[in-house]
Design an enzyme around this catalytic site. Structure first.
Site, mmCIF file in Angstrom:
data_model
loop_
_atom_site.group_PDB
_atom_site.id
_atom_site.type_symbol
_atom_site.label_atom_id
_atom_site.label_comp_id
_atom_site.label_asym_id
_atom_site.label_seq_id
_atom_site.Cartn_x
_atom_site.Cartn_y
_atom_site.Cartn_z
ATOM 1 N N SER A 88 0.842 -1.189 0.000
ATOM 2 C CA SER A 88 0.000 0.000 0.000
ATOM 3 C C SER A 88 0.880 1.243 0.000
ATOM 4 O O SER A 88 2.040 1.205 0.444
ATOM 5 C CB SER A 88 -0.899 0.002 1.247
ATOM 6 O OG SER A 88 -1.531 1.251 1.423
ATOM 7 N N TYR B 94 -1.200 -0.670 10.624
ATOM 8 C CA TYR B 94 -1.372 -0.913 9.183
ATOM 9 C C TYR B 94 -0.176 -0.413 8.375
ATOM 10 O O TYR B 94 0.403 -1.141 7.571
ATOM 11 C CB TYR B 94 -2.651 -0.240 8.689
ATOM 12 C CG TYR B 94 -2.916 -0.446 7.212
ATOM 13 C CD1 TYR B 94 -3.276 -1.695 6.722
ATOM 14 C CD2 TYR B 94 -2.804 0.613 6.319
ATOM 15 C CE1 TYR B 94 -3.520 -1.889 5.370
ATOM 16 C CE2 TYR B 94 -3.048 0.435 4.965
ATOM 17 C CZ TYR B 94 -3.404 -0.819 4.492
ATOM 18 O OH TYR B 94 -3.632 -1.014 3.148
#
Length: 246
Positions: free
Chosen positions: A133, A146
């Protein structure tokens, strides 16, 4: 003979869209996810999709499935897409959230890679694609678990590429921005340049076909985050704090 693609996290979102895109292009797709019901719905959409109900955080089950794979069923493209996002509070860090996030976003990727490598169609330039990501490009609020997990998996993919350079395996690092999925729909903040899952699937298919070593999309978000990364460190941190307050 149809080429074979394996996709983890295929029951929803970008993984589901990518599975359907590959199937529509004539590929045989192993669609891997935990939800047997969602996989059954997906498989009903196209005859080329073979559902595989499997928890990729269970390394024993993972090893067993790959061991049972017929010797002739060599994988041409593997896309390790399974992942999750849990936001945390800095003043009361949830250790269990970190464990769950790293178990799926990092440890499962490593385990899948371990068992995938012997199953790849060596000699035919197979691709091992790892989904990370852009989240780790900038210190976003509440993203300690995350963002750290995605930083780890991006480094893993880049290092893996170096060590597999003597083989014909293309390691493709995929770092998307915001994609319209059930996961991102839970977010309560503005998501700039959000992209439809079908558009992301096409980017992935075309990028892997072109043997790209890294895919980042949408481009506008990638460029914006790169520019933020060029700011002096203290100014970058001040901007992050200001964004948190909005």
């Amino acid at each position: 003979m149809a080429k074979i693609c394996l996709i983890t996290g295929a029951s929803s979102g970008m993984g589901r869209a990518t599975a359907l895109h590959y199937a529509a292009k004539g590929w045989q797709v192993y669609a891997v996810a935990r939800s047997a019901d969602k996989l059954a719905e997906l498989a009903a959409q196209h005859a080329n999709i073979k559902p595989v109900s499997l928890d990729v955080t269970n390394s024993v089950a993972l090893a067993g499935w790959f061991a049972a794979l017929p010797a002739k069923q060599k994988i041409d493209v593997a896309i390790l897409n399974a992942g999750n996002c849990e936001y945390v509070e800095a003043t009361d860090l949830d250790l269990a959230a970190f464990e769950r996030t790293f178990a799926l976003n990092v440890h499962a990727v490593v385990a899948c890679t371990r068992y995938l490598l012997p199953a790849l169609n060596l000699g035919n330039q197979p691709t091992l694609a790892i989904v990370s990501s852009m989240a780790h490009f900038f210190p976003f609020t509440r993203s300690e678990a995350y963002g750290a997990s995605k930083a780890a998996v991006s480094y893993f993919a880049d290092s893996l590429r170096v060590d597999l350079a003597a083989t014909d395996i293309n390691v493709c690092l995929i770092e998307p921005g915001f994609i319209d999925t059930p996961l991102t729909r839970k977010n309560d903040f503005e998501m700039p340049f959000i992209m439809a899952a079908d558009d992301a699937a096409k980017r992935i298919f075309d990028g892997i076909a072109a043997a790209k070593s890294r895919l980042r999309f949408p481009r506008r978000l990638s460029v914006s985050l790169k520019l933020l990364g060029l700011l002096p460190y203290n100014l970058r941190n001040a901007l992050a704090r200001k964004m948190k307050q909005q």
